[in-house]
Design a protein around this motif. Structure first.
Motif, PDB file in Angstrom:
ATOM      1  N   ARG A  41       0.807  -1.223   0.000  1.00  0.00           N
ATOM      2  CA  ARG A  41       0.000   0.000   0.000  1.00  0.00           C
ATOM      3  C   ARG A  41       0.838   1.270   0.000  1.00  0.00           C
ATOM      4  NH1 ARG A  41      -1.145   1.737   5.504  1.00  0.00           N
ATOM      5  NH2 ARG A  41      -0.181   0.334   7.022  1.00  0.00           N
ATOM      6  N   PHE A  42       2.131   1.155   0.303  1.00  0.00           N
ATOM      7  CA  PHE A  42       2.990   2.333   0.283  1.00  0.00           C
ATOM      8  C   PHE A  42       3.386   2.728  -1.143  1.00  0.00           C
ATOM      9  CE2 PHE A  42       4.894   1.118   4.691  1.00  0.00           C
ATOM     10  CZ  PHE A  42       3.680   1.416   5.286  1.00  0.00           C
ATOM     11  N   VAL A  43       3.263   1.817  -2.094  1.00  0.00           N
ATOM     12  CA  VAL A  43       3.823   2.051  -3.431  1.00  0.00           C
ATOM     13  C   VAL A  43       2.747   1.961  -4.523  1.00  0.00           C
ATOM     14  CG1 VAL A  43       6.185   1.386  -2.872  1.00  0.00           C
ATOM     15  CG2 VAL A  43       4.543  -0.388  -3.512  1.00  0.00           C
ATOM     16  N   PHE A  44       1.557   2.420  -4.228  1.00  0.00           N
ATOM     17  CA  PHE A  44       0.504   2.423  -5.247  1.00  0.00           C
ATOM     18  C   PHE A  44       0.843   3.355  -6.409  1.00  0.00           C
ATOM     19  CE2 PHE A  44      -2.922   1.160  -1.938  1.00  0.00           C
ATOM     20  CZ  PHE A  44      -2.647  -0.169  -2.153  1.00  0.00           C
ATOM     21  N   LEU A  45       1.517   4.472  -6.119  1.00  0.00           N
ATOM     22  CA  LEU A  45       1.830   5.415  -7.196  1.00  0.00           C
ATOM     23  C   LEU A  45       2.711   4.785  -8.271  1.00  0.00           C
ATOM     24  CD1 LEU A  45       1.621   8.234  -8.427  1.00  0.00           C
ATOM     25  CD2 LEU A  45       3.617   8.892  -7.057  1.00  0.00           C
ATOM     26  N   PRO A  46       3.849   4.163  -7.941  1.00  0.00           N
ATOM     27  CA  PRO A  46       4.636   3.534  -9.010  1.00  0.00           C
ATOM     28  C   PRO A  46       3.896   2.403  -9.709  1.00  0.00           C
ATOM     29  CG  PRO A  46       5.569   3.033  -6.851  1.00  0.00           C
ATOM     30  CD  PRO A  46       4.566   4.116  -6.645  1.00  0.00           C
ATOM     31  N   VAL A  47       3.021   1.706  -9.010  1.00  0.00           N
ATOM     32  CA  VAL A  47       2.214   0.672  -9.669  1.00  0.00           C
ATOM     33  C   VAL A  47       1.363   1.303 -10.771  1.00  0.00           C
ATOM     34  CG1 VAL A  47       0.284  -0.934  -9.360  1.00  0.00           C
ATOM     35  CG2 VAL A  47       2.162  -0.910  -7.711  1.00  0.00           C
ATOM     36  N   ILE A  48       0.743   2.430 -10.464  1.00  0.00           N
ATOM     37  CA  ILE A  48      -0.106   3.115 -11.445  1.00  0.00           C
ATOM     38  C   ILE A  48       0.731   3.638 -12.610  1.00  0.00           C
ATOM     39  CG2 ILE A  48      -1.569   5.145 -11.801  1.00  0.00           C
ATOM     40  CD1 ILE A  48      -2.538   4.742  -8.883  1.00  0.00           C
ATOM     41  N   LEU A  49       1.839   4.272 -12.319  1.00  0.00           N
ATOM     42  CA  LEU A  49       2.669   4.860 -13.376  1.00  0.00           C
ATOM     43  C   LEU A  49       3.241   3.785 -14.302  1.00  0.00           C
ATOM     44  CD1 LEU A  49       4.615   7.619 -11.389  1.00  0.00           C
ATOM     45  CD2 LEU A  49       2.489   7.829 -12.696  1.00  0.00           C
ATOM     46  N   LEU A  50       3.733   2.685 -13.730  1.00  0.00           N
ATOM     47  CA  LEU A  50       4.282   1.618 -14.566  1.00  0.00           C
ATOM     48  C   LEU A  50       3.182   0.914 -15.356  1.00  0.00           C
ATOM     49  CD1 LEU A  50       6.989   0.042 -12.219  1.00  0.00           C
ATOM     50  CD2 LEU A  50       7.338   1.521 -14.212  1.00  0.00           C
ATOM     51  N   THR A  51       1.985   0.850 -14.795  1.00  0.00           N
ATOM     52  CA  THR A  51       0.861   0.277 -15.541  1.00  0.00           C
ATOM     53  C   THR A  51       0.522   1.141 -16.747  1.00  0.00           C
ATOM     54  OG1 THR A  51      -0.045  -0.747 -13.531  1.00  0.00           O
ATOM     55  CG2 THR A  51      -1.556  -0.449 -15.386  1.00  0.00           C
ATOM     56  N   MET A  52       0.534   2.456 -16.556  1.00  0.00           N
ATOM     57  CA  MET A  52       0.292   3.354 -17.688  1.00  0.00           C
ATOM     58  C   MET A  52       1.346   3.168 -18.772  1.00  0.00           C
ATOM     59  SD  MET A  52      -0.816   6.968 -15.985  1.00  0.00           S
ATOM     60  CE  MET A  52      -2.211   7.142 -14.882  1.00  0.00           C
ATOM     61  N   LEU A  53       2.593   3.101 -18.364  1.00  0.00           N
ATOM     62  CA  LEU A  53       3.670   2.900 -19.328  1.00  0.00           C
ATOM     63  C   LEU A  53       3.508   1.563 -20.043  1.00  0.00           C
ATOM     64  CD1 LEU A  53       6.689   4.188 -17.203  1.00  0.00           C
ATOM     65  CD2 LEU A  53       5.859   5.201 -19.337  1.00  0.00           C
ATOM     66  N   GLY A  54       3.128   0.534 -19.304  1.00  0.00           N
ATOM     67  CA  GLY A  54       2.938  -0.774 -19.915  1.00  0.00           C
ATOM     68  C   GLY A  54       1.817  -0.784 -20.926  1.00  0.00           C
ATOM     69  N   VAL A  55       0.716  -0.114 -20.602  1.00  0.00           N
ATOM     70  CA  VAL A  55      -0.406  -0.033 -21.546  1.00  0.00           C
ATOM     71  C   VAL A  55       0.012   0.724 -22.801  1.00  0.00           C
ATOM     72  CG1 VAL A  55      -2.702   0.981 -21.913  1.00  0.00           C
ATOM     73  CG2 VAL A  55      -2.195  -0.284 -19.802  1.00  0.00           C
ATOM     74  N   SER A  56       0.820   1.769 -22.649  1.00  0.00           N
ATOM     75  CA  SER A  56       1.294   2.501 -23.830  1.00  0.00           C
ATOM     76  C   SER A  56       2.148   1.605 -24.719  1.00  0.00           C
ATOM     77  CB  SER A  56       2.086   3.742 -23.412  1.00  0.00           C
ATOM     78  OG  SER A  56       3.366   3.389 -22.911  1.00  0.00           O
ATOM     79  N   GLY A  57       2.967   0.742 -24.087  1.00  0.00           N
ATOM     80  CA  GLY A  57       3.781  -0.181 -24.868  1.00  0.00           C
ATOM     81  C   GLY A  57       2.941  -1.219 -25.591  1.00  0.00           C
ATOM     82  N   LEU A  58       1.923  -1.746 -24.926  1.00  0.00           N
ATOM     83  CA  LEU A  58       1.033  -2.712 -25.572  1.00  0.00           C
ATOM     84  C   LEU A  58       0.264  -2.071 -26.719  1.00  0.00           C
ATOM     85  CD1 LEU A  58      -0.414  -4.536 -22.423  1.00  0.00           C
ATOM     86  CD2 LEU A  58       1.370  -5.353 -23.979  1.00  0.00           C
ATOM     87  N   ALA A  59      -0.127  -0.814 -26.537  1.00  0.00           N
ATOM     88  CA  ALA A  59      -0.852  -0.113 -27.602  1.00  0.00           C
ATOM     89  C   ALA A  59       0.029   0.052 -28.835  1.00  0.00           C
ATOM     90  CB  ALA A  59      -1.323   1.254 -27.098  1.00  0.00           C
ATOM     91  N   LYS A  60       1.307   0.335 -28.599  1.00  0.00           N
ATOM     92  CA  LYS A  60       2.225   0.486 -29.727  1.00  0.00           C
ATOM     93  C   LYS A  60       2.410  -0.840 -30.469  1.00  0.00           C
ATOM     94  CE  LYS A  60       6.832   2.189 -30.886  1.00  0.00           C
ATOM     95  NZ  LYS A  60       8.069   2.799 -30.344  1.00  0.00           N
ATOM     96  N   LEU A  61       2.525  -1.933 -29.717  1.00  0.00           N
ATOM     97  CA  LEU A  61       2.648  -3.244 -30.351  1.00  0.00           C
ATOM     98  C   LEU A  61       1.397  -3.583 -31.154  1.00  0.00           C
ATOM     99  CD1 LEU A  61       4.271  -5.385 -27.501  1.00  0.00           C
ATOM    100  CD2 LEU A  61       5.352  -4.565 -29.597  1.00  0.00           C
ATOM    101  N   ALA A  62       0.246  -3.276 -30.591  1.00  0.00           N
ATOM    102  CA  ALA A  62      -1.002  -3.561 -31.291  1.00  0.00           C
ATOM    103  C   ALA A  62      -1.092  -2.775 -32.594  1.00  0.00           C
ATOM    104  CB  ALA A  62      -2.190  -3.224 -30.392  1.00  0.00           C
ATOM    105  N   THR A  63      -0.601  -1.535 -32.581  1.00  0.00           N
ATOM    106  CA  THR A  63      -0.638  -0.707 -33.788  1.00  0.00           C
ATOM    107  C   THR A  63       0.335  -1.240 -34.846  1.00  0.00           C
ATOM    108  OG1 THR A  63      -1.209   1.250 -32.483  1.00  0.00           O
ATOM    109  CG2 THR A  63      -0.311   1.623 -34.680  1.00  0.00           C
ATOM    110  N   GLN A  64       1.526  -1.607 -34.399  1.00  0.00           N
ATOM    111  CA  GLN A  64       2.547  -2.079 -35.346  1.00  0.00           C
ATOM    112  C   GLN A  64       2.205  -3.435 -35.935  1.00  0.00           C
ATOM    113  OE1 GLN A  64       6.146  -1.928 -33.008  1.00  0.00           O
ATOM    114  NE2 GLN A  64       6.580   0.204 -33.558  1.00  0.00           N
TER     115      GLN A  64
END
Length: 481
Positions: free
Chosen positions: A322-345
């Motif tokens: 519970r102390f590190v929810f912020l990095p979990v959210i930020l890395l999840t956003m980055l991961g979704v952006s990477g998956l979106a790029k793969l889906a586009t390519q």
């Protein structure tokens, strides 16, 4: 399901997620009806602000923000449910900030996936029903990160003028955000460069002044109670239950990323780290320019902030998901952006598949929490709560126990540990009860107990319970003897 999620407007999907989160919060309440240690600490303080009852378990190292919100809730209805409603409001606020940030940095539909992944993670979902400050503080921290990005990408210096308000709100809600803020500040300077921030030096100076004035009440109170303006912050760090400096970091490395975000979220978070690393590499070789909804400097900033938070908090405190929810959210956003790029390519349905998996994982995660994580504290409360209720009194009273916050809340008495009681001159004008459970923690042995009782007149009673720590023996030191 993928087709339905694709056809539904993002705004409708977001509203549905808020309804889902509320439904999960409500479904969890009867599964964990009683407040455990941390919740009870804040609940006792909230009640003390309302009617001057004892704030059992409270320490100066705890921030006042959550009890202030709880005091408002208790003035409407004085029970656990009212305080848990504060948790619901903070949850919905944080989900809204995640949606706004992800919609701006990614796309509205990708923001929906981020929310589904967040709710499917066992670490985050476990804390949604509880009266704690971690989720609300995370939402405020995300606003801070969002404003930092806005200053640089939109060249909007005015965003710096409102930034201190969210920093102060996060600080007074949870002192532990200091480590997060330090990591974000360092990452911002490194990612965007000192020159980029020098261009906003006037607004930074104004923001710093506002922040300083906002912290003056805290510094004054800290100096009065500890002798140092930083005394409370240092005291909060000292409360960390760590075996050695850095054991929190070892813990995060050991559980990363499954225990933070679940199986699916763990994969996406790992992708997020790779995305941030690739962005840093492109910037190093001055090959930026590729864009999948988040520019490379922002990717580096979010990734570096996340990793630095793990390091700073891992060194300064003990490890807790519970102390590190912020990095979990930020890395999840980055991961979704990477998956979106793969889906586009590749023209693959990657995002649709992950969205469906996240949606169907949420009920499973909720079941794991309800039937795997919640029974243990419930079994403990099956011992402590009946005893506390049996000792409830309108007259001043003191309970001495290893479970002081919970028993203080349910009894209405003041409560303290045996260690604290030994340091006092035992009061003779109120009813003092020493509580010994069959399998309790932090309890005195027979010889030590005899010394605590001394020559006082006592009343002994046994209160049977079906909880995990067994039957309680209550030794009451009668007043005036």
């Amino acid at each position: 399901m993928a087709e339905i999620l694709h056809v539904m407007p993002p705004g409708v999907c977001f509203g549905a997620i808020l309804v889902l989160a509320t439904a999960l919060w409500a479904w969890f309440q009867p599964k964990e009806p009683h407040m455990a240690h941390e919740e009870a600490v804040y609940a006792n303080k909230a009640r003390s602000l309302l009617d001057v009852t004892p704030d059992a378990g409270w320490g100066i190292y705890r921030p006042i923000g959550l009890p202030v919100l709880g005091r408002i809730a208790l003035s409407v209805h004085s029970d656990v449910g009212a305080l848990r409603c504060v948790a619901l409001v903070l949850l919905l606020f944080t989900l809204t900030t995640v949606h706004i940030a992800a919609s701006n940095w990614l796309s509205p539909r990708q923001a929906i996936l981020v929310l589904l992944l967040l709710l499917s993670g066992i670490g985050f979902l476990r804390r949604t029903p509880e009266y704690l400050n971690d989720i609300g503080a995370t939402g405020l921290l995300l606003v801070v990160v969002f404003l930092v990005v806005r200053v640089q990408e939109k060249e909007n210096s005015k965003a710096l003028l409102v930034l201190p308000l969210f920093v102060l709100a996060a600080f007074y809600l949870r002192y532990g955000v200091v480590g997060n803020l330090l990591a974000v500040a360092v990452a911002a300077v490194i990612s965007y460069g000192p020159r980029a921030w020098a261009a906003h030096r006037l607004h930074i100076a104004i923001a710093g002044t506002v922040l300083l004035f906002g912290l003056l009440p805290h510094f004054w109170y800290a100096a009065q109670t500890t002798g140092s303006p930083l005394g409370i912050i240092l005291s909060a760090t000292d409360q960390a239950e760590r075996a050695y400096m850095g054991d929190g970091l070892v813990y995060y490395l050991a559980i990363f990323p499954y225990r933070l975000a679940g199986d699916l979220g763990a994969v996406v978070m790992t992708v997020g780290i790779l995305v941030a690393g690739r962005a840093a590499q492109r910037l190093r070789h001055q090959l930026g320019g590729e864009n999948s909804g988040m520019d490379d400097r922002r990717r580096v900033f979010l990734g570096m902030s996340s990793l630095l938070i793990f390091v700073v908090l891992g060194v300064a405190t003990d490890g807790e998901p519970r102390f590190v929810f912020l990095p979990v959210i930020l890395l999840t956003m980055l991961g979704v952006s990477g998956l979106a790029k793969l889906a586009t390519q590749w023209g693959s349905p990657t995002l649709a598949v992950v969205t469906v998996l996240a949606a169907v994982t949420i009920p499973g995660t909720a079941q794991v929490i309800a039937h795997g994580a919640m029974p243990s504290p419930n079994r403990l409360n099956d011992s402590t709560v009946p005893v506390a209720r049996a000792l409830r009194s309108e007259d001043p009273c003191l309970l001495v126990t290893g479970y002081e916050p919970t028993m203080g809340w349910y009894s209405g008495c003041d409560a303290m540990t045996y260690t604290q009681f030994r340091a006092l001159t035992p009061p003779t004008n109120i009813r003092v009860s020493l509580i010994i459970f069959e399998r309790g923690r932090l309890q005195p042995g027979p010889a030590s107990l005899k010394r605590l009782i001394g020559d006082r007149d006592v009343t002994v009673r046994t209160i049977p319970t079906h909880g995990s720590i067994g039957t309680a023996t209550v030794i009451t030191l009668n007043p005036g003897k």
